[in-house]
Enzyme design. Structure first.
Site, PDB file in Angstrom:
ATOM      1  N   ASP A  97      31.722  29.499 -27.439  1.00 62.64           N
ATOM      2  CA  ASP A  97      32.643  30.297 -28.255  1.00 62.64           C
ATOM      3  C   ASP A  97      31.844  31.232 -29.142  1.00 62.64           C
ATOM      4  O   ASP A  97      32.216  32.377 -29.361  1.00 62.64           O
ATOM      5  CB  ASP A  97      33.487  29.379 -29.141  1.00 62.64           C
ATOM      6  CG  ASP A  97      34.596  28.715 -28.355  1.00 62.64           C
ATOM      7  OD1 ASP A  97      34.695  28.992 -27.146  1.00 62.64           O
ATOM      8  OD2 ASP A  97      35.342  27.916 -28.938  1.00 62.64           O
ATOM      9  N   ASN A 131      31.155  25.384 -29.292  1.00 62.88           N
ATOM     10  CA  ASN A 131      31.861  25.423 -28.019  1.00 62.88           C
ATOM     11  C   ASN A 131      32.906  24.322 -27.992  1.00 62.88           C
ATOM     12  O   ASN A 131      33.034  23.543 -28.936  1.00 62.88           O
ATOM     13  CB  ASN A 131      30.855  25.263 -26.863  1.00 62.88           C
ATOM     14  CG  ASN A 131      31.438  25.683 -25.534  1.00 62.88           C
ATOM     15  OD1 ASN A 131      32.309  26.561 -25.490  1.00 62.88           O
ATOM     16  ND2 ASN A 131      30.998  25.067 -24.471  1.00 62.88           N
ATOM     17  N   LYS A 132      33.612  24.282 -26.905  1.00 61.35           N
ATOM     18  CA  LYS A 132      34.684  23.293 -26.764  1.00 61.35           C
ATOM     19  C   LYS A 132      34.191  21.885 -27.058  1.00 61.35           C
ATOM     20  O   LYS A 132      33.087  21.506 -26.705  1.00 61.35           O
ATOM     21  CB  LYS A 132      35.225  23.357 -25.335  1.00 61.35           C
ATOM     22  CG  LYS A 132      36.338  22.373 -25.080  1.00 61.35           C
ATOM     23  CD  LYS A 132      36.869  22.492 -23.689  1.00 61.35           C
ATOM     24  CE  LYS A 132      37.732  21.284 -23.358  1.00 61.35           C
ATOM     25  NZ  LYS A 132      38.764  21.019 -24.375  1.00 61.35           N
TER      26      LYS A 132
END
Lengths: 707, 326
Positions: free
Chosen positions: B222, B232-233
């Site tokens: 991200d 990130n996720k």
């Protein structure tokens, strides 16, 4: 890499506590220096196998030294502590007993080896090596009984060279342990240490045998297998024998009375320790304690001489011209003339490792006035220098600011002499002033950067420019530098730092005093964040108290601890904010001594370490240890413990021939312990310091100044 | 914008200015949504830059300071649309930074400066759309034949990279995590399947189990933060730790417009986000639920970052950012 360096640093000073403990060389009243972090101490006693690290400077020296010399050095060093015991215990009869020809020779050898070893430097080597060297000299095919005599002799010879050498020589812990191992075995048959001299001797012998027995199987070298250097070492050591032995015998006798007292006093402890080596513990310690008092002048001289000869690089604490002279002359012959040296000649306040640094000298007005160039120094600079020296201006930013302001006055009052060019003459003029400041106290990195910047500007002033205009230009330049690089930078930096304080519940650790960290914390509190600060401090500067006062005044709840509470307090800490004297281009942070220990501790507990440092304190230099560049503080500061007038163990330390105090001002922490560097340009990882430096260099080249 | 006054006659009043700014903000937001709708491949950062470029086109400011201020306000408005989107924030910051840099160069002529800014914005948007292709070309070299790649969540740039590698004739298989709670892993698996790339789906909790069979981990991001770590996720950090423990390389594919001026100290330091909780019906009533949607992977866990600026070590990210911001 780093913990080693640190442990080395800590070992270099007067504080050799851990090693002493292991060897059983106890010095009464010599409590560990308050500056020594307890953590490190613990780490050292816990002991990696080779706690002694040879700094590069010594490795260089070692390169030409023979291995056997180094080994012998270690051997003597390890053995030293026992020596006094034995000789002292047996002083009357045993010494004479011990003077069988073979023994003498062996003694001579060992002494010679030790002496030789001084000129080389030693590498930490297991005791077996030493024994090996010993055994190989003494001769192949000799019976084991002789072997025992050998080792004994080596021990007693070690006495002379070693007793003389810095008694704090730290034998690596591992060695010490090894030495102590055979002790019980050899000494088992012997009576308690405080006993008759005859017994004492047998103890010695037995122990020596044990030592030899241990050493021999590990592979004594036949003479033909010895390296050339080893053979030379042997020869030299033999030659050195006579001198050393003479000195030794002479020196041992006067100690009798002292020893008697010591032996009884320590009998219990010795008995507990059992046997030869353990026995060495109490009595071995005694001389150094009683030395100043009870020793005859003659003996003292011997000691000094021996110290000169035998102090190895590992025997760090003694380092000085006299010693190195001795080392240079090498063999025992060199030791003899040295006997005449005054013991005081040895007692400089630095150690050999730090001999390259500007030695601390108390600066007084009268002393300054003796400087030849002082007549040309501007009064503002004079005043500033004195204030640096007395420590009333401290902190990298404050010092830099004060210097720039003073230089501004110097420039204002400057007139170009007839026939000279401003840009050249002013440079020289300023250099004189800067040199004066250096005498008062070494420059900080920030000051160096500021001076370099100013000089760059001066050198680019065109000769056509009228003097008045040029001076105005320079004053403006200084003002800009102060404004942009220091004042506004501080403000900006503080904003970034404040942003990293959580609104609730942070516990922030800070160490000693950093102006910008204080400011950030105060600002954070003003911004309504609720957090707690742990102010960590250490002797001798106790700068943390200023931090504490300022934070408390701002209404921030604080906890005040000393560095030795670090391992406890770190658990409740969430973030660590530290100031820096400089950040170097490999990300290494140079800061007040002790900071590295704090960072290391935080790193070990996964707490983020944030270094607050303006970019004017960034430097292109790379530094891997605290040895190459550092500053020495007043060693006297270590001997006085505020609030504890009864602690007087270090009183008169400078008259002690074998005692040095080391008060280092800075230490370095490697980049791996640094989570981020907060600068006025934002937060950057320590790996990006060179990028910022590069950007600056480029802008300095393209535009007239970076801003 | 119809009422945009000619700037010579501009009489500044509080209300009037606010109105203008309000209009500009509306333009920005509308342009932003348009850009996103126009192209499903469009990244948030690029859409934001397009929106800000539109603001400059409509700007009535007479000074560069004015333009900068309008842009800053518009950027704020954009971020209010999606306050937790880091890449949107990163895009806005990047563009604002560009404008200040440009304004340093073009002080004399406001119109020329504006033209230049617009040109820069378009150029930026264009290079950004090309970024994925660049990354795919650079990154596909890391994939060897017969290797197994583990990926987490759905990332367009990772997908493109894998497509590129596959189309170059390499045989490899991909393991995709399920990607709870939003099932992005399933999306990824579907898209890979369409490309005929062999795909295995595993549970998120299966990462440790499967790590032995994996040759490399490849994820998107991200945002890439200043020390070279990524945001990130959720679950990426766990995978990175597992990969580190198993000595498997952990690669990140990320476009340079995702470089954000953030420096998280830990997971708690991430921008706060509010997400509806994905909770099973069987939960006892007094149990707390924490449901973050992203985590922070520190640079120590990352082997390399494949970006359109080249393949970078984590430390080099900071270098790029400093050059941009210093």
């Amino acid at each position: 890499m780093f913990p080693r360096v640190t442990s080395w640093d800590n070992m270099t000073g007067f504080q050799q506590q851990p090693v002493k403990q292991v060897v059983g060389f106890h010095v009464e009243g010599a409590s560990p220096s308050p500056t020594q972090p307890s953590l490190l101490q613990a780490a050292m006693t816990a002991g990696s196998p080779t706690p002694v690290i040879i700094p590069p400077s010594f490795q260089r020296e070692t390169s030409h030294a023979s291995r056997s010399a180094a080994a012998a050095d270690v051997a003597t060093r390890v053995l030293v502590p026992e020596v006094p015991v034995r000789v002292l215990d047996t002083s009357g009869s045993t010494t004479s007993q011990a003077i069988g020809a073979g023994v003498q020779q062996a003694a001579a050898e060992a002494a010679g080896a030790a002496i030789r070893a001084t000129s080389s430097s030693s590498a930490p080597r297991p005791i077996q090596h030493a024994e090996k060297a010993e055994a190989s000299h003494q001769g192949l095919g000799k019976v084991s009984s002789q072997a025992s005599i050998n080792s004994e002799a080596s021990i007693s010879s070690g006495l002379f060279s070693l007793e003389a050498s810095t008694s704090r020589t730290p034998p690596p812990a591992a060695h010490a342990q090894q030495t102590s191992l055979p002790g019980p075995a050899g000494g088992a048959q012997s009576g308690p240490p405080g006993q008759q001299s005859g017994h004492g001797h047998s103890v010695t012998q037995g122990q020596g045998a044990a030592l030899a027995a241990e050493g021999a199987p590990k592979g004594p070298k036949p003479q033909r297998e010895m390296t050339k250097a080893e053979r030379r070492a042997l020869q030299e050591s033999q030659r050195a024998a006579k001198a050393a032995q003479k000195a030794g015998v002479g020196g041992a006798a006067p100690e009798k009375p002292v020893k008697g007292a010591a032996a009884t006093g320590d009998a219990g402890r010795a008995a507990r320790g059992g046997a030869g080596v353990a026995e060495a513990r109490p009595t071995g310690g005694k001389p150094s304690v009683t030395a100043a008092v009870g020793r005859s002048e003659g003996e003292r001289r011997t000691d000094t001489a021996g110290g000169g000869a035998a102090s190895g690089p590992i025997g760090v604490p003694v380092a000085n011209a006299a010693d190195r002279e001795g080392a240079g002359t090498g063999a025992g012959a060199g030791a003899a003339p040295k006997k005449k040296k005054d013991p005081k000649a040895v007692s400089l306040n630095s150690t050999e490792l730090f001999a390259h640094l500007q030695q601390y000298k108390r600066i007084t007005v009268s002393r300054l006035l003796q400087l030849p160039a002082v007549g040309n120094v501007h009064p503002a600079i004079l005043q500033l220098g004195l204030r640096y020296a007395e420590g009333s201006i401290r902190g990298a930013n404050a010092r830099c600011l004060a210097m720039l302001n003073a230089l501004c006055q110097v420039i204002r009052d400057y007139t170009t002499p007839d026939g000279k060019e401003l840009s050249r003459d002013l440079l020289r003029h300023l250099s004189d002033h800067v040199n004066f400041l250096v005498v008062c106290r070494p420059l900080s990195v920030g000051m160096g950067n500021a001076i370099r910047h100013l000089k760059l500007r001066i050198s680019t002033i065109s000769p056509d420019m009228p003097e008045l205009e040029a001076k105005e230009l320079l004053e403006q330049e200084i003002a800009d530098y102060i404004n942009v690089r220091i004042d506004s930078a501080d403000k900006q930096l503080v904003n970034y730092a404040v942003a990293k304080v959580e609104a609730h519940g942070d516990v922030i650790l800070t160490y000693a005093a950093s102006h910008v960290v204080q400011r950030a914390l105060v600002e954070a509190a003003r911004a309504g964040k609720s957090f707690r600060v742990v102010v960590m401090d250490s002797r001798p500067e106790l700068e943390g108290r200023a931090t504490l006062a300022r934070l408390l005044a701002a209404g921030i709840p604080c906890t005040y601890v000393h560095l030795n509470a670090a391992s406890y307090i770190i658990r409740e800490v969430t973030k660590v904010f530290l100031g820096a004297a400089a950040v170097l281009s490999n990300g290494t942070v140079l800061s007040r001594a002790g900071t590295a220990a704090v960072a290391m501790m935080a790193h070990a507990h996964s707490k983020p370490v944030m270094i607050c440092c303006e970019t004017h304190k960034f430097n292109e230099r790379v530094q891997l240890d605290s040895i190459t560049h550092n500053e020495l503080g007043d060693p006297e500061a270590l001997s006085v413990v505020p609030g504890k007038p009864e602690v007087t163990a270090l009183e008169g330390w400078c008259d002690h021939p074998r005692l040095r105090l080391l008060n280092l001002k800075y230490d370095v922490m490697p980049a791996e312990y640094v989570t981020m560097v907060v600068t006025e340009f934002g937060m950057v990882p320590p790996t990006s310091v060179p990028v910022i430096l590069r950007e600056f260099r480029q802008s300095e080249q393209t535009v007239s100044g970076p801003f | 914008m119809q009422r945009r006054p000619s700037h010579q006659k501009l009489v500044v009043t509080e209300g009037f200015e606010a109105n203008t700014q309000g209009t500009l903000n509306d333009i920005a937001v509308r342009e932003f949504h348009d850009a996103l709708n126009r192209d499903e491949e469009m990244a948030f950062a690029v859409a934001a830059i397009m929106a800000l470029t539109a603001v400059i086109k409509r700007s009535s400011a007479t000074t560069l300071m004015g333009v900068s201020k309008e842009l800053a306000d518009a950027a704020q408005a954009l971020q209010r649309v999606n306050p937790t989107n880091i890449s949107l924030k990163a895009g806005c910051e990047l563009f604002l930074r560009y404008t200040t840099r440009t304004s340093a160069l073009e002080l004399q002529d406001i119109e020329k400066a504006k033209a230049r800014l617009i040109e820069r914005g378009l150029h930026f948007a264009e290079t950004s759309t090309r970024a994925r292709q660049t990354i795919a070309e650079l990154g596909s070299r890391f994939i060897r034949s017969n290797c197994t790649v583990l990926t987490h969540g759905y990332s367009r740039v990772v997908l493109r990279l894998l497509q590129q590698a596959f189309s170059s004739g390499l045989q490899f298989s991909v393991i995709v995590t399920e990607g709870r709670p939003d099932g992005t892993g399933i999306t990824m698996a579907k898209k890979l399947d369409v490309e005929n790339i062999p795909v295995t789906l595993v549970l998120d909790s299966c990462v440790g189990y499967i790590m032995d069979k994996v040759d490399m981990v490849l994820t998107g991001a991200d945002a890439v933060v200043e020390n070279g770590g990524i945001i990130n996720k959720l679950g990426t950090y766990g995978i990175a730790l597992a990969a580190q423990a198993a000595s498997k390389p952990f690669y990140v594919a990320a476009e340079s417009y995702k470089f954000a001026r953030l420096y998280p100290l830990g997971q708690a330091d991430l921008p706060e986000e509010r997400k509806p909780l994905d909770v099973g019906p069987m939960l006892p009533p007094r149990t707390n639920v924490i449901n973050p949607s992203r985590d922070y992977t520190p640079p120590q866990c990352i082997s390399l970052l494949v970006t359109d600026l080249g393949v970078l070590t984590p430390a080099a990210v900071s270098d790029e950012l400093i050059q941009l911001y210093l």
